[in-house]
Enzyme design. Sequence first.
Site, short mmCIF file in Angstrom:
data_model
loop_
_atom_site.label_atom_id
_atom_site.label_comp_id
_atom_site.label_asym_id
_atom_site.label_seq_id
_atom_site.Cartn_x
_atom_site.Cartn_y
_atom_site.Cartn_z
N MET A 79 0.79 -1.09 -0.34
CA MET A 79 0.08 0.38 -0.18
C MET A 79 1.04 1.44 -0.05
SD MET A 79 -2.95 -0.72 2.87
CE MET A 79 -3.65 0.76 2.00
N HIS A 80 0.06 1.75 0.04
CA HIS A 80 0.54 3.56 0.10
C HIS A 80 1.94 4.29 -1.45
CE1 HIS A 80 -0.88 2.81 4.01
NE2 HIS A 80 0.03 2.37 4.49
N ASP A 235 -2.61 -4.96 0.54
CA ASP A 235 -2.15 -6.68 1.06
C ASP A 235 -2.99 -6.28 2.04
OD1 ASP A 235 -1.37 -4.82 2.77
OD2 ASP A 235 0.60 -5.11 1.74
#
Length: 484
Positions: A79-80, A235
Amino acid sequence: MYLGIDLGTSGVKALLMDHAQKIVASGHGALDVSRPHHGWSEQNPADWIRATEEALGELKAKHSKEVGAVKGIGLSGQMHGATLLDERDQVLRPCILWNDTRSHAEAAKLDADPRFRKITGNIVFPGFTAPKLAWVKNNEPEVFAKVAKVVLPKDFLRLWLTGEHISEMSDSAGTSWLDVANRRWSPELLAATDLDEKHMPSLVEGTEQAGVLRAELAAKWGINGKVVVAGGAGDNAASACGMGIVKPGHAFVSLGTSGVLFASNGSYLPNPESAVHTFCHALPDTWHQMGVILSATDSLNWLSEITGKSAAELTQELGDELKAPTGVSFLPYLSGERTPYNDAAIRGVFAGLGHESDRAALTQAVFEGVSFAFRDSLEALKTAGTTLSRVTAIGGGSRSRYWLKSIATALGVPVDIPADGDFGAAFGAARLGLIAAENADPLAVCVAPETAETIEPDARQADPYSNAYQRYRALYPAIRGVSS
């Protein structure tokens, strides 16, 4: 057949699953992380495509017939990450990853704007996407001026697979731009970082169709017919789908490089003050909360490097029975900490060392320190109104029965160990691919695996663990001013 593709930090996993959800095979492609400066963490998005092709190539070489029968693909990913594209979808710079902390000043400035916590339900962490764009604007203005689209890592793979700019709710909730309660981009928050909705991909739920596999790739992999690509998930949400953690009150504890205490919620329950992540789940009208530990098994791996003993050898020295805490405490803040402190500068510490503190005492303290960090996350979840009666263990560290006994005793709840199988993010992504391709009932597909064993809290160690946890809690304020 259904395919789950999980883009992790260290590699890509492609998992092939049949209609009965039996895993046929999996393939892998390795990835490296570039760290050009202190606190930086980057990857070249072209490497994600290369690793995915390696993973799919491995599958096709051994299971070409099954790969040819794929009807749905689900995506999961780290992520991110800030993947910046120009108007021709060309990558403008290496992707800034989730564990990159260069934008800590920008994150603090955005977090000081009360609109961010109010709309997203979360602190603006340095690892989130929005402060990374603010950093690029401040430090690489020529790059920022060319940004036409910002996509998350797995959604860059989707662009390659389908030609579409699409994301989904669970991953997008980690950007600091999503109105998490209403599951849509916030024009107000985008404007605060000099962007607007045209810079963002369109949004779907993780169970919905989000593109169709390009004919060129279908032909390359020997796939016949239309292949639906699902929205997929970040995830942790994908892992939850793999574990069947999709109903209110269901939870898992993940002992990986980092640690996660993940709880599924049927309503939006933000609690940003405790540094709990409150995100959309991959299923419609569902949310989840996460407490995050930045160094879980990483703490044991660090001790392994220091002592020259493998993690398995260190664990074996403790034996099978849970021991009472020795008085040695360990704070697992080797890379700072998320929940409950949101402190990128804090660093780990051993306390209470004496001449009698041998290697086994240090190992035991590491296990207990990570267990108490999970207890911190549990307490933070409680303040947001989430109550857990049991958790399911996943991740590499869950192979240690001693560690699971420690976690069960620290949390005061039973820890379930699933039956042998692969129920991780790639499996959850494959399930989402099945749901999108067949318009299947998400709750009927995302069921929990059988429980092979349950680790109960050790009643004999309840009081010693409670006392040790109080010592652990007292250490953070004591060292905060001298550890950065």
